[in-house]
Design an enzyme around this catalytic site. Structure first.
Site, PDB file in Angstrom:
ATOM      1  N   LYS A 144       0.839  -1.212   0.000  1.00  0.00           N
ATOM      2  CA  LYS A 144       0.000   0.000   0.000  1.00  0.00           C
ATOM      3  C   LYS A 144       0.870   1.257   0.000  1.00  0.00           C
ATOM      4  CE  LYS A 144      -2.097  -1.200   3.855  1.00  0.00           C
ATOM      5  NZ  LYS A 144      -1.397  -2.482   4.158  1.00  0.00           N
ATOM      6  N   ARG A 161      -9.875   0.560   8.954  1.00  0.00           N
ATOM      7  CA  ARG A 161      -9.446  -0.803   9.288  1.00  0.00           C
ATOM      8  C   ARG A 161     -10.472  -1.545  10.108  1.00  0.00           C
ATOM      9  NH1 ARG A 161      -3.403   0.541   8.975  1.00  0.00           N
ATOM     10  NH2 ARG A 161      -2.483  -1.498   9.061  1.00  0.00           N
ATOM     11  N   ARG A 209      11.850  -5.687   5.091  1.00  0.00           N
ATOM     12  CA  ARG A 209      11.679  -4.235   4.879  1.00  0.00           C
ATOM     13  C   ARG A 209      12.662  -3.444   5.740  1.00  0.00           C
ATOM     14  NH1 ARG A 209       5.878  -1.569   5.417  1.00  0.00           N
ATOM     15  NH2 ARG A 209       5.936  -2.606   7.433  1.00  0.00           N
ATOM     16  N   ARG A 269      11.461  -1.619  11.408  1.00  0.00           N
ATOM     17  CA  ARG A 269      10.352  -1.228  12.284  1.00  0.00           C
ATOM     18  C   ARG A 269      10.161  -2.265  13.385  1.00  0.00           C
ATOM     19  NH1 ARG A 269       5.369   0.422   8.299  1.00  0.00           N
ATOM     20  NH2 ARG A 269       4.224  -0.774   9.849  1.00  0.00           N
ATOM     21  N   ARG A 319      -0.012  -9.071  13.427  1.00  0.00           N
ATOM     22  CA  ARG A 319      -0.648  -8.066  12.548  1.00  0.00           C
ATOM     23  C   ARG A 319      -1.516  -8.741  11.497  1.00  0.00           C
ATOM     24  NH1 ARG A 319       4.401  -5.146  10.422  1.00  0.00           N
ATOM     25  NH2 ARG A 319       2.996  -3.836   9.194  1.00  0.00           N
TER      26      ARG A 319
HETATM   27  P1  AP5 Z   1       4.829  -1.573   1.864  1.00  0.00           P
HETATM   28  O1  AP5 Z   1       4.474  -0.779   0.651  1.00  0.00           O
HETATM   29  O2  AP5 Z   1       5.569  -0.862   2.949  1.00  0.00           O
HETATM   30  O3  AP5 Z   1       3.545  -2.335   2.407  1.00  0.00           O
HETATM   31  P2  AP5 Z   1       2.278  -1.792   3.190  1.00  0.00           P
HETATM   32  O4  AP5 Z   1       1.083  -2.476   2.630  1.00  0.00           O
HETATM   33  O5  AP5 Z   1       2.256  -0.295   3.201  1.00  0.00           O
HETATM   34  O6  AP5 Z   1       2.618  -2.381   4.617  1.00  0.00           O
HETATM   35  P3  AP5 Z   1       2.573  -1.720   6.063  1.00  0.00           P
HETATM   36  O7  AP5 Z   1       3.283  -2.701   6.956  1.00  0.00           O
HETATM   37  O8  AP5 Z   1       3.124  -0.328   6.087  1.00  0.00           O
HETATM   38  O9  AP5 Z   1       1.087  -1.695   6.311  1.00  0.00           O
HETATM   39  P4  AP5 Z   1       0.349  -1.868   7.627  1.00  0.00           P
HETATM   40  O10 AP5 Z   1      -0.999  -1.696   7.128  1.00  0.00           O
HETATM   41  O11 AP5 Z   1       0.568  -3.051   8.473  1.00  0.00           O
HETATM   42  O12 AP5 Z   1       1.069  -0.788   8.540  1.00  0.00           O
HETATM   43  P5  AP5 Z   1       0.710   0.722   8.857  1.00  0.00           P
HETATM   44  O13 AP5 Z   1       1.970   1.459   8.809  1.00  0.00           O
HETATM   45  O14 AP5 Z   1      -0.443   1.193   8.064  1.00  0.00           O
HETATM   46  O15 AP5 Z   1       5.709  -2.825   1.370  1.00  0.00           O
HETATM   47  C1  AP5 Z   1       6.232  -3.752   2.298  1.00  0.00           C
HETATM   48  C2  AP5 Z   1       7.609  -4.247   1.793  1.00  0.00           C
HETATM   49  O16 AP5 Z   1       7.438  -4.951   0.560  1.00  0.00           O
HETATM   50  C3  AP5 Z   1       8.612  -3.125   1.489  1.00  0.00           C
HETATM   51  O17 AP5 Z   1       9.886  -3.565   1.853  1.00  0.00           O
HETATM   52  C4  AP5 Z   1       8.518  -2.937  -0.031  1.00  0.00           C
HETATM   53  O18 AP5 Z   1       9.748  -2.486  -0.574  1.00  0.00           O
HETATM   54  C5  AP5 Z   1       8.171  -4.346  -0.498  1.00  0.00           C
HETATM   55  N1  AP5 Z   1       7.275  -4.352  -1.672  1.00  0.00           N
HETATM   56  C6  AP5 Z   1       6.195  -3.559  -1.896  1.00  0.00           C
HETATM   57  N2  AP5 Z   1       5.607  -3.890  -3.055  1.00  0.00           N
HETATM   58  C7  AP5 Z   1       6.330  -4.936  -3.566  1.00  0.00           C
HETATM   59  C8  AP5 Z   1       6.197  -5.735  -4.740  1.00  0.00           C
HETATM   60  N3  AP5 Z   1       5.221  -5.526  -5.644  1.00  0.00           N
HETATM   61  N4  AP5 Z   1       7.109  -6.727  -4.940  1.00  0.00           N
HETATM   62  C9  AP5 Z   1       8.112  -6.960  -4.026  1.00  0.00           C
HETATM   63  N5  AP5 Z   1       8.274  -6.231  -2.895  1.00  0.00           N
HETATM   64  C10 AP5 Z   1       7.389  -5.235  -2.674  1.00  0.00           C
HETATM   65  O19 AP5 Z   1       0.203   0.579  10.368  1.00  0.00           O
HETATM   66  C11 AP5 Z   1       1.086   0.232  11.415  1.00  0.00           C
HETATM   67  C12 AP5 Z   1       0.293   0.121  12.717  1.00  0.00           C
HETATM   68  O20 AP5 Z   1      -0.331   1.386  13.025  1.00  0.00           O
HETATM   69  C13 AP5 Z   1      -0.867  -0.885  12.699  1.00  0.00           C
HETATM   70  O21 AP5 Z   1      -0.437  -2.203  12.985  1.00  0.00           O
HETATM   71  C14 AP5 Z   1      -1.754  -0.309  13.817  1.00  0.00           C
HETATM   72  O22 AP5 Z   1      -1.253  -0.629  15.094  1.00  0.00           O
HETATM   73  C15 AP5 Z   1      -1.614   1.193  13.614  1.00  0.00           C
HETATM   74  N6  AP5 Z   1      -2.649   1.726  12.689  1.00  0.00           N
HETATM   75  C16 AP5 Z   1      -2.454   2.291  11.468  1.00  0.00           C
HETATM   76  N7  AP5 Z   1      -3.621   2.634  10.920  1.00  0.00           N
HETATM   77  C17 AP5 Z   1      -4.587   2.276  11.799  1.00  0.00           C
HETATM   78  C18 AP5 Z   1      -5.998   2.345  11.785  1.00  0.00           C
HETATM   79  N8  AP5 Z   1      -6.681   2.856  10.738  1.00  0.00           N
HETATM   80  N9  AP5 Z   1      -6.665   1.866  12.864  1.00  0.00           N
HETATM   81  C19 AP5 Z   1      -6.021   1.372  13.941  1.00  0.00           C
HETATM   82  N10 AP5 Z   1      -4.677   1.259  14.013  1.00  0.00           N
HETATM   83  C20 AP5 Z   1      -3.963   1.707  12.948  1.00  0.00           C
END
Ligand code: AP5
Length: 215
Positions: free
Chosen positions: A13, A88, A127, A159, A170
């Site tokens: 994402k 979410r 990552r 992270r 997660r």
């Molecule tokens: P990346 O693009 O970073 O993936 P992502 O989907 O953004 O993953 P996140 O871990 O950031 O999402 P998340 O939803 O768990 O965490 P968030 O920060 O929102 O890609 C991942 C890796 O893969 C990278 O190394 C990239 O280079 C590689 N990659 C990408 N695309 C690729 C491809 N096509 N091929 C190969 N490699 C690829 O949330 C963190 C925490 O915050 C949550 O756990 C929660 O505690 C809290 N939080 C955030 N939002 C909320 C909410 N709305 N409600 C409640 N708690 C929340």
């Protein structure tokens, strides 16, 4: 363009959001990034959020709903928005619907990026992140110099929630609390599935093709 990126942790994402935000000239609103900035700054919100984030759990809905309401009311969202990581839960989605009605900007599409669990674990485990917002992967997208950000030269870090036990939690949280939103948006006929298992460029091209129908 008013878009939400949906999908499990590691689906890509954030990676896609960076390019889409530039392409459509709309702000990338990542609730994860906003929460992490608060953790770094040691704010009250950050301290509260960290307790949940480190365990792979969701931060309480009331905190997120207030945060997203304020952000969507900022002036840069007049041109549209790209949500990443929100909503979410069903209560977050219900609240979002009301906020978007208030500001007159209903969502055009929810892009559901699909990737297998095995691939998600590999992506998250490898990552490496920079405090400037850039993100790399030790194998799939390595920086030019090991452990150093191409963009700003700072040292990359892993992270806390990218440790294997937290990754598993997660994914479990996603399946229990977030996945049910797929039917919520399917019923509204705005959910579009995207195969996220391809290369970054191929996924981006697929998204642009799909979004053409909403222009
Ligand atoms: P990346 O693009 O970073 O993936 P992502 O989907 O953004 O993953 P996140 O871990 O950031 O999402 P998340 O939803 O768990 O965490 P968030 O920060 O929102 O890609 C991942 C890796 O893969 C990278 O190394 C990239 O280079 C590689 N990659 C990408 N695309 C690729 C491809 N096509 N091929 C190969 N490699 C690829 O949330 C963190 C925490 O915050 C949550 O756990 C929660 O505690 C809290 N939080 C955030 N939002 C909320 C909410 N709305 N409600 C409640 N708690 C929340």
């Amino acid at each position: 363009m008013n878009i939400a990126l949906f999908g499990p942790p590691g689906a890509g994402k954030g990676t896609q959001a960076k390019e889409l935000s530039k392409h459509y000239a709309i702000p990338h609103i990542s609730t994860g990034d906003i929460l992490r900035a608060n953790v770094r700054d040691g704010t009250e919100l950050g301290m509260k959020a960290k307790e949940y984030m480190d365990k792979g759990q969701l931060v309480p809905d009331d905190v997120l709903i207030g945060l997203i309401k304020n952000r969507l009311n900022e002036s840069d969202c007049e041109s549209g928005y790209l949500l990443d990581g929100y909503p979410r839960t069903i209560p977050q989605a219900d609240a979002l619907k009301l906020i978007l009605e208030e500001i007159g900007k209903p969502m055009d599409a929810v892009l559901n990026i699909e990737v297998s669990d095995e691939e998600l674990v590999a992506r998250l485990g490898g990552r490496r992140t920079c405090s400037c917002g850039e993100s790399y992967h030790v194998k799939f997208n390595p920086p030019e110099k090991d452990g150093v950000c191409n963009a700003c030269g700072a040292e990359l870090y892993q992270r806390d929630d990218d440790m294997e036990d937290v990754i598993r939690q997660r994914l479990a949280t996603y399946n229990e609390k977030t996945k049910p939103l797929m039917n919520y948006y399917k019923d509204q006929e705005i959910l579009v599935d995207i195969d996220g298992s391809n290369t970054v460029d191929a996924v981006f091209a697929d998204i642009l093709e799909v979004m053409d129908q909403f222009k």
